[in-house]
Design a protein around this motif. Structure first.
Motif, PDB file in Angstrom:
ATOM      1  N   ILE A  93       0.861  -1.176   0.000  1.00 30.77           N
ATOM      2  CA  ILE A  93       0.000   0.000   0.000  1.00 30.77           C
ATOM      3  C   ILE A  93       0.899   1.228   0.000  1.00 30.77           C
ATOM      4  O   ILE A  93       2.062   1.140   0.376  1.00 30.77           O
ATOM      5  CB  ILE A  93      -0.918   0.021   1.248  1.00 30.77           C
ATOM      6  CG1 ILE A  93      -0.092  -0.303   2.504  1.00 30.77           C
ATOM      7  CG2 ILE A  93      -2.071  -0.927   1.091  1.00 30.77           C
ATOM      8  CD1 ILE A  93      -0.879  -0.275   3.781  1.00 30.77           C
ATOM      9  N   TYR A  94       0.354   2.356  -0.438  1.00 28.17           N
ATOM     10  CA  TYR A  94       1.137   3.591  -0.457  1.00 28.17           C
ATOM     11  C   TYR A  94       1.097   4.226   0.928  1.00 28.17           C
ATOM     12  O   TYR A  94       0.035   4.558   1.430  1.00 28.17           O
ATOM     13  CB  TYR A  94       0.584   4.560  -1.498  1.00 28.17           C
ATOM     14  CG  TYR A  94       0.790   4.065  -2.898  1.00 28.17           C
ATOM     15  CD1 TYR A  94       2.028   4.212  -3.512  1.00 28.17           C
ATOM     16  CD2 TYR A  94      -0.229   3.442  -3.605  1.00 28.17           C
ATOM     17  CE1 TYR A  94       2.240   3.752  -4.805  1.00 28.17           C
ATOM     18  CE2 TYR A  94      -0.029   2.983  -4.886  1.00 28.17           C
ATOM     19  CZ  TYR A  94       1.215   3.138  -5.484  1.00 28.17           C
ATOM     20  OH  TYR A  94       1.427   2.678  -6.747  1.00 28.17           O
ATOM     21  N   GLU A  95       2.280   4.352   1.509  1.00 24.81           N
ATOM     22  CA  GLU A  95       2.349   4.861   2.880  1.00 24.81           C
ATOM     23  C   GLU A  95       2.011   6.346   2.965  1.00 24.81           C
ATOM     24  O   GLU A  95       1.546   6.811   3.993  1.00 24.81           O
ATOM     25  CB  GLU A  95       3.752   4.628   3.441  1.00 24.81           C
ATOM     26  CG  GLU A  95       4.146   3.160   3.440  1.00 24.81           C
ATOM     27  CD  GLU A  95       4.418   2.622   4.834  1.00 24.81           C
ATOM     28  OE1 GLU A  95       5.110   3.311   5.588  1.00 24.81           O
ATOM     29  OE2 GLU A  95       3.917   1.541   5.146  1.00 24.81           O
ATOM     30  N   THR A  96       2.286   7.078   1.890  1.00 26.39           N
ATOM     31  CA  THR A  96       2.007   8.519   1.942  1.00 26.39           C
ATOM     32  C   THR A  96       0.667   8.833   1.280  1.00 26.39           C
ATOM     33  O   THR A  96       0.451   9.943   0.805  1.00 26.39           O
ATOM     34  CB  THR A  96       3.125   9.352   1.304  1.00 26.39           C
ATOM     35  OG1 THR A  96       3.440   8.791   0.035  1.00 26.39           O
ATOM     36  CG2 THR A  96       4.359   9.369   2.176  1.00 26.39           C
ATOM     37  N   MET A  97      -0.208   7.837   1.224  1.00 22.18           N
ATOM     38  CA  MET A  97      -1.586   8.107   0.822  1.00 22.18           C
ATOM     39  C   MET A  97      -2.481   7.607   1.948  1.00 22.18           C
ATOM     40  O   MET A  97      -2.135   6.665   2.658  1.00 22.18           O
ATOM     41  CB  MET A  97      -1.937   7.404  -0.494  1.00 22.18           C
ATOM     42  CG  MET A  97      -1.142   7.919  -1.673  1.00 22.18           C
ATOM     43  SD  MET A  97      -1.881   7.693  -3.313  1.00 22.18           S
ATOM     44  CE  MET A  97      -2.364   6.035  -3.352  1.00 22.18           C
ATOM     45  N   GLU A 101      -7.465   7.170  -0.037  1.00 26.85           N
ATOM     46  CA  GLU A 101      -6.792   7.409  -1.321  1.00 26.85           C
ATOM     47  C   GLU A 101      -6.235   6.125  -1.917  1.00 26.85           C
ATOM     48  O   GLU A 101      -6.280   5.916  -3.131  1.00 26.85           O
ATOM     49  CB  GLU A 101      -5.654   8.422  -1.134  1.00 26.85           C
ATOM     50  CG  GLU A 101      -6.150   9.834  -0.927  1.00 26.85           C
ATOM     51  CD  GLU A 101      -5.043  10.779  -0.468  1.00 26.85           C
ATOM     52  OE1 GLU A 101      -5.217  11.991  -0.647  1.00 26.85           O
ATOM     53  OE2 GLU A 101      -4.025  10.304   0.071  1.00 26.85           O
ATOM     54  N   TYR A 137      -2.713   8.989   6.640  1.00 30.82           N
ATOM     55  CA  TYR A 137      -1.750   8.267   5.802  1.00 30.82           C
ATOM     56  C   TYR A 137      -1.591   6.847   6.322  1.00 30.82           C
ATOM     57  O   TYR A 137      -1.513   6.627   7.538  1.00 30.82           O
ATOM     58  CB  TYR A 137      -0.386   8.956   5.833  1.00 30.82           C
ATOM     59  CG  TYR A 137      -0.267  10.198   4.987  1.00 30.82           C
ATOM     60  CD1 TYR A 137      -1.363  10.702   4.287  1.00 30.82           C
ATOM     61  CD2 TYR A 137       0.947  10.860   4.866  1.00 30.82           C
ATOM     62  CE1 TYR A 137      -1.255  11.840   3.518  1.00 30.82           C
ATOM     63  CE2 TYR A 137       1.066  12.011   4.087  1.00 30.82           C
ATOM     64  CZ  TYR A 137      -0.032  12.496   3.423  1.00 30.82           C
ATOM     65  OH  TYR A 137       0.088  13.613   2.658  1.00 30.82           O
TER      66      TYR A 137
END
Ligand SMILES: Nc1ncnc2c1ncn2[C@@H]1O[C@H](COP(=O)(O)OP(=O)(O)O)[C@@H](O)[C@H]1O
Ligand SMILES: [Mg+2]
Lengths: 305, 438
Positions: A93-97, A101, A137
């Motif tokens: 998974i995207y950590e900065t989303m 998101e 996030y």
């Protein structure tokens, strides 16, 4: 037997000298939860990678879907991929989303948009119990929350088959329980699930059928009860006697006042002993489990890896 | 296509969420651009920089010419040395003086009277320092303007002037009758005003600064004289002449830092997709394998364009004036394509974010150093100059300079643009095949 929705046959994949998957064949039935149980390095993740088309088999074939799915075929086909939802063993998974998101992005990748997308995102947030952290996030989440999001992302496009690769690794007991409950909820809704694990308790609790794999080979595949009946061996009876019995032939060895014996009919044996006047101070009957099955099949313990 | 956009938007969002990455893409180039701009041209206030050494030749020897000289000398940023014509020329030629000024005969008669033919001041400037000469011209005009203001304040000379001007006006046949009437009435009111001021006996000491230019009147005619040998337009000095503002050099140069940061940023983001496992999700999504990379490429391309536009916008605010916007757009497109290719190759330089980051910036630094993003190529020692042709940064700067101040024609743009596009296409091809091989 129901109808199968995914099949692998004579699948082989090696990395250099290592035969990660070595002639594996099995089918996943529609609506079932199939467990792949094996120690670390057994080849479970490789099987998943082959199933989703990330890796190409050296020999053998993979086919996804059945006559009811228009997109049925090889998982390297773009359309077939829509049938699959994958929660990889390594978090992805995207950590900065934010949670929202992440779900939104992957939903769009699968062609969702508008209200349908919003509904699915909300459903997945509910599923992962992340509604109140939807806008944070993912990098700020606990291990368990990340795992839940990792699974939820796999469900965003309502796949026909959910592939869960060791979804409870590195998760605290509470989150683990939550994951179990949510998987059970999915089972009830008729979701087809492939669940890999090296924890036999998980396979016993969650899976309709379990495939036991080791060194890339399929050792047995059946329901948990069948496997135990077939390979589990005898139950183990252990107990402390109130007093040492005289002139009774005991079914097992006595150490002090403690007795221990294996039996295929433990209840009858204990009843017979009682009838002969043997009084138990403590009594424990351990039914065989998948651990025993694995031991029987490989001569090793699951935990040895 | 839709999916490519979804990915590109995601990538841009992630890029700018990475605070450090965003700083290198936008903040750092701005700092570099402003810093280099200041170093090169000096701050326009002129207070804290070395004084400009000017040779001055007074052929008029009138009170007004003397007044002009003392006023110019009052300006803190000029050091005046009075000499004769030949030594003055010599000193500029040898680079000892920035410029020479010649106040021609008759300077005192007309200087500061704005309806007269403006006095001629000849200027000879060291051609390699033309940027400073623009400042000098401004100061000269300012001093002449002050002279005019003082004439206004000096009532007797004012009245004298008006009388003289009226006579001239009467003799001048070139002025139409309507204008003559207008000017006459203007003179009358001026006369009346000076008389009433005289009556009040107020001292009109003019200490207020007077405007340099007033309603389109010319206070002085600046005539340039050639001091040095003929300048080859391709020579350094010839090139420098075209530079209109100090930002012209510092901006293309510092913009390239932003471009380099974009390339590194996206190369790192590809590595990060691998290490954080999201690349796997992208690979199993129902999109073609190539659209994953196209998405990255589009996002990188777009962010490079964004950086260039942003820097050009900032340059415009500061006074940069690109010679040709279509050429600048062409240069930007080629730079963006080139660095998309470089980004693709860069992303294969390591397996982890850290290794790609390290290797990527190491390459960036070398490209920047030899390409002229640290010191402009024209100021480099010869060996670096010859190596600079290997750096894409050099071609990027050249293309942008070609559009901004080098006045490149389309065919002259072909060389840097062709090389940039070539590197871009090669990079995309190599990078894609490397990424797909895994
Ligand atoms: N990309 C790879 N390169 C080399 N060896 C690999 C690779 N992936 C897996 N293996 C090896 O294949 C075997 C099976 O690995 P894996 O499928 O990850 O097992 P599991 O998921 O059951 O723990 C292991 O011995 C592992 O070291
Ligand atoms: Mg694994």
């Amino acid at each position: 037997m129901g109808n199968s929705i995914a099949e692998v046959s004579a699948l082989k994949k090696s990395f250099g000298d290592i035969d990660a998957v070595n002639g594996l064949s099995f089918a996943i039935q529609q609506g079932e939860t199939l467990g792949l149980l094996g120690p670390n390095g057994a080849g479970k993740t490789t099987v998943i990678s082959l199933l989703v088309g990330l890796l190409k088999p050296d020999t053998g074939s993979v086919s996804i879907g059945n006559s009811s799915c228009a997109e049925a075929g090889d998982p390297t086909l773009t359309a077939t991929r829509r049938l699959l939802g994958v929660a990889p063993q390594a978090l992805s998974i995207y950590e900065t989303m934010s949670a929202q998101e992440n779900l939104d992005f992957f939903g769009r990748l699968y062609g969702l948009s508008g209200k349908k997308l919003r509904d699915r995102v909300n459903w997945c947030l509910d599923f992962a119990q992340l509604q109140d952290r939807a806008k944070s996030y993912a990098g700020t989440f606990s291990g368990g929350m990340k795992r839940r999001l990792n699974i939820a992302v796999a469900l965003i496009h309502e796949p026909a088959i959910l592939l869960l690769d060791e979804p409870t690794v590195g998760v605290d007991p509470q989150s683990r329980n939550h994951i179990f409950e949510s998987i059970e909820a999915l089972r009830e809704r008729g979701m087809t699930i492939l669940y890999t694990t090296h924890y036999m308790e998980e396979a016993e609790r969650l899976c309709d059928r379990v495939a036991i794999v080791d060194h890339g080979k399929l050792l047995a595949l059946s329901s948990v009860n069948d496997l135990i009946e077939q390979y589990g061996g005898a139950s183990m009876v252990t107990g402390d006697l109130a007093e040492l019995p005289k002139e009774i032939e005991l079914p097992g060895e006595l150490t002090g006042k403690s007795i221990r014996f294996a039996s295929n009919t433990p209840l009858q044996d204990v009843a017979a002993l009682s009838a002969q006047g043997v009084a138990f101070q403590t009594l424990n009957i351990a039914r065989p489990n998948l651990e025993n099955v694995f031991l029987t099949l490989t001569g090793r313990s699951l935990r040895d890896g | 296509m839709n999916q490519v956009l979804v990915m590109a938007i995601k990538d841009l969002r992630l890029l700018f969420r990475d605070k450090l990455g965003a700083f290198f893409i936008i903040g750092f180039p701005i700092l570099m651009g402003i810093f280099f701009g200041m170093v090169m041209g000096g701050p326009s206030s002129g207070s804290d920089r070395a004084k400009m050494k000017i040779a001055i030749v007074d052929l008029d020897q009138s009170t007004l010419s003397a007044k002009f000289i003392s006023q110019l000398a009052d300006n803190g940023s000029i050091e005046l040395i009075e000499t004769d014509l030949e030594p003055a020329k010599e000193s500029v030629r040898k680079g000892q003086r920035l410029a020479m000024l010649v106040l021609t005969e008759g300077f005192g008669e007309t200087a500061g009277i704005f309806w007269e033919k403006p006095p001629t001041i000849q200027i000879g400037v060291d051609p390699s320092r033309s940027a400073e000469s623009a400042m000098l011209q401004g100061m000269i005009l300012e001093s002449i303007g002050q002279l005019a203001g003082q004439r206004m304040g000096d009532l007797s000379s004012m009245q004298d002037m008006v009388k003289k001007s009226r006579e001239q006006l009467a003799n001048d046949k070139s002025i139409s009758s309507g204008n003559r009437l207008l000017i006459n009435s203007f003179f009358s009111s001026l006369e009346g005003m000076t008389q009433s001021i005289e009556a009040l006996q107020t001292d009109a000491d003019d200490s207020s600064s007077s405007p340099v230019e007033n309603g389109g009147f010319e206070f002085a005619k600046l005539e340039s004289i050639d001091v040095s040998r003929k300048i080859d337009p391709a020579s350094q000095a010839g090139q420098m002449k075209k530079i209109k503002s100090k930002w012209d050099i510092s901006f293309p140069q510092s913009t390239m830092w932003g471009v380099l940061a974009c390339a590194a940023g996206f190369a790192i983001s590809i590595a990060r997709e691998r290490t954080q496992g999201t690349m796997m999700r992208l690979q199993i999504a129902p999109i073609s394998q190539s659209s994953v990379l196209i998405g990255k490429a589009v996002a990188c391309f777009f962010s490079v364009m964004l950086v260039i536009s942003f820097m050009v916008g900032l340059g415009l605010l500061l006074g940069m004036r690109p010679g040709s916007y279509p050429m600048l757009a062409l240069a930007a497109l080629c730079v963006a394509s080139c660095f998309v290719g470089i980004m693709m190759v860069m992303s294969n330089l390591g397996k982890t974010e850290e290794s790609v980051n390290g290797a990527g910036w190491a390459i960036n630094m070398v490209m920047a150093m030899f390409g002229g993003a640290m010191i402009p190529v024209m100021f480099m020692p010869q060996f670096m100059k010859s190596l600079s042709i290997l750096s894409p940064v050099k071609w990027g700067i050249l293309a942008m300079e070609g559009a901004i101040w080098r006045e490149f024609s389309l065919s002259e743009m072909m060389l840097p643009c062709g090389i940039l596009l070539g590197i871009g296409i090669a990079g995309i091809a190599i990078g894609t095949s490397l990424l797909n091989r895994e």
